[in-house]
Structures are given as structure tokens and as C-alpha cells.
Design a protein around this motif. Sequence first.
Motif, PDB file in Angstrom:
ATOM      1  N   UNK A  39      -8.284   1.508   2.619  1.00  0.00           N
ATOM      2  CA  UNK A  39      -8.586   2.918   2.424  1.00  0.00           C
ATOM      3  C   UNK A  39      -7.374   3.768   2.765  1.00  0.00           C
ATOM      4  N   UNK A  40      -6.709   3.437   3.828  1.00  0.00           N
ATOM      5  CA  UNK A  40      -5.521   4.182   4.250  1.00  0.00           C
ATOM      6  C   UNK A  40      -4.453   4.181   3.162  1.00  0.00           C
ATOM      7  N   UNK A  41      -4.216   3.026   2.569  1.00  0.00           N
ATOM      8  CA  UNK A  41      -3.222   2.908   1.506  1.00  0.00           C
ATOM      9  C   UNK A  41      -3.615   3.759   0.303  1.00  0.00           C
ATOM     10  N   UNK A  42      -4.897   3.746  -0.048  1.00  0.00           N
ATOM     11  CA  UNK A  42      -5.376   4.521  -1.191  1.00  0.00           C
ATOM     12  C   UNK A  42      -5.175   6.018  -0.958  1.00  0.00           C
ATOM     13  N   UNK A  43      -5.608   6.510   0.203  1.00  0.00           N
ATOM     14  CA  UNK A  43      -5.504   7.946   0.468  1.00  0.00           C
ATOM     15  C   UNK A  43      -4.049   8.371   0.543  1.00  0.00           C
ATOM     16  N   UNK A  44      -3.234   7.552   1.152  1.00  0.00           N
ATOM     17  CA  UNK A  44      -1.805   7.868   1.243  1.00  0.00           C
ATOM     18  C   UNK A  44      -1.181   8.005  -0.137  1.00  0.00           C
ATOM     19  N   UNK A  45      -1.570   7.122  -1.053  1.00  0.00           N
ATOM     20  CA  UNK A  45      -1.047   7.189  -2.418  1.00  0.00           C
ATOM     21  C   UNK A  45      -1.517   8.455  -3.119  1.00  0.00           C
ATOM     22  N   UNK A  46      -2.785   8.833  -2.918  1.00  0.00           N
ATOM     23  CA  UNK A  46      -3.300  10.050  -3.524  1.00  0.00           C
ATOM     24  C   UNK A  46      -2.573  11.284  -2.981  1.00  0.00           C
ATOM     25  N   UNK A  47      -2.308  11.294  -1.687  1.00  0.00           N
ATOM     26  CA  UNK A  47      -1.615  12.428  -1.067  1.00  0.00           C
ATOM     27  C   UNK A  47      -0.199  12.565  -1.611  1.00  0.00           C
ATOM     28  N   UNK A  48       0.488  11.447  -1.746  1.00  0.00           N
ATOM     29  CA  UNK A  48       1.854  11.487  -2.271  1.00  0.00           C
ATOM     30  C   UNK A  48       1.860  11.909  -3.737  1.00  0.00           C
ATOM     31  N   UNK A  49       0.906  11.410  -4.510  1.00  0.00           N
ATOM     32  CA  UNK A  49       0.818  11.793  -5.913  1.00  0.00           C
ATOM     33  C   UNK A  49       0.541  13.272  -6.085  1.00  0.00           C
ATOM     34  N   UNK A  50      -0.351  13.806  -5.255  1.00  0.00           N
ATOM     35  CA  UNK A  50      -0.680  15.223  -5.328  1.00  0.00           C
ATOM     36  C   UNK A  50       0.546  16.078  -5.007  1.00  0.00           C
ATOM     37  N   UNK A  51       1.331  15.645  -4.038  1.00  0.00           N
ATOM     38  CA  UNK A  51       2.524  16.387  -3.663  1.00  0.00           C
ATOM     39  C   UNK A  51       3.539  16.415  -4.808  1.00  0.00           C
ATOM     40  N   UNK A  52       3.698  15.301  -5.486  1.00  0.00           N
ATOM     41  CA  UNK A  52       4.612  15.238  -6.629  1.00  0.00           C
ATOM     42  C   UNK A  52       4.103  16.118  -7.767  1.00  0.00           C
ATOM     43  N   UNK A  53       2.796  16.075  -8.011  1.00  0.00           N
ATOM     44  CA  UNK A  53       2.214  16.902  -9.073  1.00  0.00           C
ATOM     45  C   UNK A  53       2.463  18.379  -8.805  1.00  0.00           C
ATOM     46  N   UNK A  54       2.248  18.823  -7.575  1.00  0.00           N
ATOM     47  CA  UNK A  54       2.469  20.224  -7.232  1.00  0.00           C
ATOM     48  C   UNK A  54       3.926  20.631  -7.407  1.00  0.00           C
ATOM     49  N   UNK A  55       4.826  19.682  -7.240  1.00  0.00           N
ATOM     50  CA  UNK A  55       6.248  19.974  -7.330  1.00  0.00           C
ATOM     51  C   UNK A  55       6.731  20.090  -8.770  1.00  0.00           C
TER      52      UNK A  55
END
Length: 347
Positions: free
Chosen positions: A326-342
Motif C-alpha cells: 500500500x505504501x508503494x502504491x500511495x507513494x507512486x500516486x503522490x509522485x504522479x500527481x506532483x508531476x501532473x500539477x507541474x
Amino acid sequence: MNTQQAGLPDDDPTAAERKKDHIELAFQSQVAAATLDARFYYEPIIAAHPAEDTAEEFSFLGKTMKLPLWVSSMTGGTEKAQRINQNLARACREFGMGMGLGSCRPLLYSDERLSDFAVRELIGEDQLLFANLGIAQLEQLIADEELWRVSAMIKKLDADGLIIHVNPLQEWLQPEGDRFQHAPLVTIKAVLSGLPDLQIIVKEVGQGMGKESLRALLQLPLAAIDFAASGGTNFAKLELLRSDPAKHLVYEPLAKVGHGADEMVELVNELKEELGSQLQCEHIIISGGVQNFLDGYYLTEKIQFKSIYGQASAFLRHAQDDYEQLQTYVQAQARGLKVAKTFLRLK
């Protein structure tokens, strides 16, 4: 000139293998124009990569969040529920998310399953945690003049508020389903009146809501509306799968009725303008068919309310075993969201 022959260090030792992969995978990586995501402008020139260790904190329902992601209500009262809820609570604390518990109905009259739901210590005081009851249970409590049981349950869980799930089609199709004696709106208003200090979220359970239902809810002093739109887990369909084949065949079309999250965003945006000063509910949880961070980013940018986005099945899939999954999944989603916002802007 070969850098190694010149006595210079090879600063890219993986280059040869990487280029070999590029050649072999190039044809598999072709993206047809028809499959491009048409929701965004991609802007690669105007920003650097986002820092990995930063989080944009923001306030939602009175608490500080770091990730605009809500763990939508899922499970309770089963053998796996305790592990699932504990894993989800740990993730919410680590990544700064909010969490809605599954139906807490077993806790109204007994503490036997309390350990399945009691996750405040794990999630921490700083993260949002909401209990959850169905409209049928609340209707019965009101009839019995026992709304105090809701307050007692909230206190036991140390929850920030209550989610009321509204599910007439699910109940009607469920073999053991309840029958509502009053319109859900009547019951919701009675709960708001009887428990005026309690933060309340109203949600559907996988088919969303139309414009008139949203209009009625937006004029109530709710903490938030949770879409639970069509596109995710459809509990009407789930109950049909539990039914006998004849019933499944006859009523299957009902499972295809509903509203997607994109449509519901458009509806509430229209209603915000129409209602003006009559609008009382200003927070939305966009859930139902939100498959990934791009969906979440798009919808929260498009809506004209304070909003976060929710997921259920994706979390459930990763929360059943070791926490690290679960930790790996959420971490990936958080990083993806940050890239999308950028790098992405809505068209």
C-alpha cells in the motif's frame, strides 16, 4: 572520441543497455493519436521537475492534508477488515490523507467489532476520520428516538464526523435489503437537526446522483458531498450478482443507471451558479471511477468547489496484505500527481 580511451570517466555506464532497450521497445511504445489523453495541454518548457520531498499542505474540513486523496468507505465487520483498515489508517497518517470507514452499523449496539474500526491511534489526531452509516439505519434510529447511539459511536471511534450513505437501488436489489419509509432527504434533515454539532458527509454508493438530488444537498449545512459516482464499484450490480439468475436478468438494466464523476462535476458547477447565496455545502469529495492521479488532478482542477478525490477499490487491492504494498502504491500516486500539477494544464 571514446571517453574511456581518452582516460575520462564514463559518466553514463547504463547507456548501452538503455539504448538497446529503446530500440527493442520503440515499436511497442507507439501511441496512436486517438489514444492520447485529450484533457490536458502538456507544457514541458515552463517548469523544472518538482522536488521529491515537498508537500503542498492545505485545509479541508478543518484539518490539514498533504495529499488531496480520500480513502473512500469500503469494509467493516469482516475477518479482513481489521488489517485493511489499519493499513489504510497508517497510509493516511504517513501521506496526509483523509479516511472514511466502511459501514459502522455493527457498532451501534455492540463493541464486538470495535477493533475493526478503531484506527484513530494509527491515523493520528491530525488526519480526517469519518464513521459511516446507511440511511436505513438512521431512519430506524430516528423512529426509535435513539440518535444518541450515533453520538456514542462517534465518541468511541474518536471520529471527526459521520458519512451517511444513500443507497435505495442497492437496498431494493439486495436479497436482505431494507425498505425506506421516508425520502432520504427527510432523514438527512432530521439527523442534521438532531445532531447539529456533528460534521456530516452524504454519499451515494457507486451510481452517483442527478441534478435535483445535488441541488437539495447543496442547500443543506453539510460538511461535504461525496459523489460515489458511476464508474467504480457499483453496489447495485454487486447485489444483482448475489441474487438468483432470474432476478439478475430482469433487473440488470438498473445497474447501468447513474452519473459519472465528470458529469457530476459539471452539474455541481452549474448548481453553484444557480443557487448563489442559497449554497451551504462548499466541499466535495470526487469519487467513483477515479482510476489514477490523472483522473483526480483533472476533476479537482475542473470543479469550482473545495475538493479532494477519493478512491476505494485501488486502495482495497493494495491494503489486504503487507503495508509496504500500500505504501508503494500511495507513494507512486503522490509522485504522479506532483508531476501532473507541474507539467499539465487543463484544456
